[in-house]
Design a protein around this motif. Structure first.
Motif, PDB file in Angstrom:
ATOM      1  N   UNK A  92     -18.133 -12.997 -38.666  1.00 58.39           N
ATOM      2  CA  UNK A  92     -18.925 -12.576 -39.820  1.00 58.39           C
ATOM      3  C   UNK A  92     -19.726 -11.310 -39.526  1.00 58.39           C
ATOM      4  N   UNK A  93     -20.397 -11.256 -38.408  1.00 59.68           N
ATOM      5  CA  UNK A  93     -21.229 -10.092 -38.089  1.00 59.68           C
ATOM      6  C   UNK A  93     -20.362  -8.858 -37.824  1.00 59.68           C
ATOM      7  N   UNK A  94     -19.403  -8.973 -36.944  1.00 59.19           N
ATOM      8  CA  UNK A  94     -18.554  -7.836 -36.614  1.00 59.19           C
ATOM      9  C   UNK A  94     -17.598  -7.474 -37.733  1.00 59.19           C
ATOM     10  N   UNK A  95     -16.990  -8.481 -38.329  1.00 59.45           N
ATOM     11  CA  UNK A  95     -16.010  -8.230 -39.381  1.00 59.45           C
ATOM     12  C   UNK A  95     -16.603  -7.591 -40.617  1.00 59.45           C
ATOM     13  N   UNK A  96     -17.737  -8.094 -41.056  1.00 61.42           N
ATOM     14  CA  UNK A  96     -18.347  -7.536 -42.262  1.00 61.42           C
ATOM     15  C   UNK A  96     -18.955  -6.156 -42.006  1.00 61.42           C
TER      16      UNK A  96
ATOM     17  N   UNK B  67     -15.712  -8.470 -32.676  1.00 62.93           N
ATOM     18  CA  UNK B  67     -14.619  -9.287 -33.216  1.00 62.93           C
ATOM     19  C   UNK B  67     -13.706  -9.815 -32.118  1.00 62.93           C
ATOM     20  N   UNK B  68     -13.370  -8.941 -31.182  1.00 59.21           N
ATOM     21  CA  UNK B  68     -12.472  -9.325 -30.097  1.00 59.21           C
ATOM     22  C   UNK B  68     -13.165 -10.189 -29.045  1.00 59.21           C
ATOM     23  N   UNK B  69     -14.476 -10.085 -28.968  1.00 60.73           N
ATOM     24  CA  UNK B  69     -15.196 -10.754 -27.898  1.00 60.73           C
ATOM     25  C   UNK B  69     -15.060  -9.994 -26.594  1.00 60.73           C
ATOM     26  N   UNK B  70     -15.103  -8.677 -26.685  1.00 58.61           N
ATOM     27  CA  UNK B  70     -15.012  -7.835 -25.500  1.00 58.61           C
ATOM     28  C   UNK B  70     -16.360  -7.171 -25.248  1.00 58.61           C
ATOM     29  N   UNK B  71     -16.991  -7.510 -24.141  1.00 56.76           N
ATOM     30  CA  UNK B  71     -18.319  -6.987 -23.811  1.00 56.76           C
ATOM     31  C   UNK B  71     -19.255  -7.153 -25.019  1.00 56.76           C
ATOM     32  N   UNK B  72     -19.254  -8.351 -25.512  1.00 56.86           N
ATOM     33  CA  UNK B  72     -19.961  -8.671 -26.760  1.00 56.86           C
ATOM     34  C   UNK B  72     -21.441  -8.353 -26.690  1.00 56.86           C
ATOM     35  N   UNK B  73     -22.057  -8.631 -25.576  1.00 54.14           N
ATOM     36  CA  UNK B  73     -23.507  -8.401 -25.485  1.00 54.14           C
ATOM     37  C   UNK B  73     -23.841  -6.917 -25.570  1.00 54.14           C
TER      38      UNK B  73
ATOM     39  N   UNK C  52     -21.134 -36.488 -35.213  1.00 50.31           N
ATOM     40  CA  UNK C  52     -20.338 -35.278 -35.121  1.00 50.31           C
ATOM     41  C   UNK C  52     -20.759 -34.502 -33.879  1.00 50.31           C
ATOM     42  N   UNK C  53     -19.764 -34.113 -33.071  1.00 47.32           N
ATOM     43  CA  UNK C  53     -20.097 -33.378 -31.860  1.00 47.32           C
ATOM     44  C   UNK C  53     -20.291 -31.899 -32.175  1.00 47.32           C
ATOM     45  N   UNK C  54     -21.045 -31.230 -31.330  1.00 46.55           N
ATOM     46  CA  UNK C  54     -21.299 -29.795 -31.478  1.00 46.55           C
ATOM     47  C   UNK C  54     -20.130 -29.007 -30.915  1.00 46.55           C
ATOM     48  N   UNK C  55     -19.854 -27.883 -31.540  1.00 48.48           N
ATOM     49  CA  UNK C  55     -18.867 -26.950 -31.009  1.00 48.48           C
ATOM     50  C   UNK C  55     -19.502 -25.562 -31.033  1.00 48.48           C
ATOM     51  N   UNK C  56     -20.308 -25.289 -30.047  1.00 45.88           N
ATOM     52  CA  UNK C  56     -21.040 -24.027 -29.960  1.00 45.88           C
ATOM     53  C   UNK C  56     -20.101 -22.839 -29.918  1.00 45.88           C
ATOM     54  N   UNK C  57     -18.991 -22.965 -29.202  1.00 49.01           N
ATOM     55  CA  UNK C  57     -18.065 -21.841 -29.086  1.00 49.01           C
ATOM     56  C   UNK C  57     -17.426 -21.491 -30.426  1.00 49.01           C
ATOM     57  N   UNK C  58     -17.114 -22.479 -31.242  1.00 49.42           N
ATOM     58  CA  UNK C  58     -16.578 -22.212 -32.573  1.00 49.42           C
ATOM     59  C   UNK C  58     -17.654 -21.553 -33.442  1.00 49.42           C
ATOM     60  N   UNK C  59     -18.888 -22.006 -33.306  1.00 45.79           N
ATOM     61  CA  UNK C  59     -20.005 -21.384 -34.028  1.00 45.79           C
ATOM     62  C   UNK C  59     -20.189 -19.931 -33.639  1.00 45.79           C
ATOM     63  N   UNK C  60     -20.071 -19.626 -32.352  1.00 49.48           N
ATOM     64  CA  UNK C  60     -20.185 -18.235 -31.891  1.00 49.48           C
ATOM     65  C   UNK C  60     -19.025 -17.390 -32.400  1.00 49.48           C
ATOM     66  N   UNK C  61     -17.832 -17.973 -32.454  1.00 52.09           N
ATOM     67  CA  UNK C  61     -16.692 -17.252 -33.013  1.00 52.09           C
ATOM     68  C   UNK C  61     -16.947 -16.908 -34.478  1.00 52.09           C
ATOM     69  N   UNK C  62     -17.450 -17.868 -35.238  1.00 51.93           N
ATOM     70  CA  UNK C  62     -17.754 -17.609 -36.650  1.00 51.93           C
ATOM     71  C   UNK C  62     -18.835 -16.547 -36.794  1.00 51.93           C
ATOM     72  N   UNK C  63     -19.837 -16.577 -35.931  1.00 49.87           N
ATOM     73  CA  UNK C  63     -20.887 -15.557 -35.958  1.00 49.87           C
ATOM     74  C   UNK C  63     -20.299 -14.184 -35.631  1.00 49.87           C
ATOM     75  N   UNK C  64     -19.411 -14.131 -34.652  1.00 45.71           N
ATOM     76  CA  UNK C  64     -18.768 -12.856 -34.305  1.00 45.71           C
ATOM     77  C   UNK C  64     -17.901 -12.343 -35.444  1.00 45.71           C
TER      78      UNK C  64
END
Length: 128
Positions: free
Chosen positions: A16-20, A59-65, A2-14
């Motif tokens: 869950x963290x931002x949404x909740x 959530x939007x991925x705008x200036x996330x850091x 199974x290949x890694x999908x880091x960007x999908x993982x980061x989306x899920x982290x965003x």
């Protein structure tokens, strides 16, 4: 394999963290923050930045850091001002008393170090 999908993982982290965390901010918008303003003065209004604006940006991925740092600071202030008596406590269910707050804190820190990934509104700035 199974290949890694880091960007999908980061989306899920965003999500869950931002949404909740946004639920906490919306609750404060609906019910008010008089308890914070009574204890912290005008500084209590900063909770809207950390629990509404920063989660929306995450959530939007705008200036996330930047948003992640604001969320992390909000979590640290919440521990220091409202939950300091629980730092070394176990909840009645057997977990760490501050586990939810720590999940938000460490999720925000992870996003600070990684950025939002490619599934984000902005991704070409050093703060994305």
């Amino acid at each position: 394999m199974i290949s890694k999908n880091t960007d999908l993982g980061l989306l899920l982290l965003r999500l869950s963290t931002g949404g909740l965390m946004l639920f906490h901010g919306v609750s404060k918008l609906i019910h008010g923050i008089s308890f914070l303003v009574e204890n912290m003065g005008a500084f209590g209004y900063a909770v809207y930045i950390g629990e509404v604006l920063a989660p929306i940006a995450i959530l939007l991925g705008f200036r996330t850091r930047i948003a992640a740092v604001l969320l992390a600071i909000t979590c640290v202030v919440a521990v220091a001002t409202m939950h300091s008596q629980e730092i070394f406590s176990i909840s009645e269910h057997g977990g760490y008393a501050l586990e939810l707050l720590m999940l938000y804190l460490f999720g925000a820190l992870a996003l600070f170090f990684t950025g939002a990934g490619k599934y984000a509104v902005s991704k070409n700035n050093q703060w994305d």
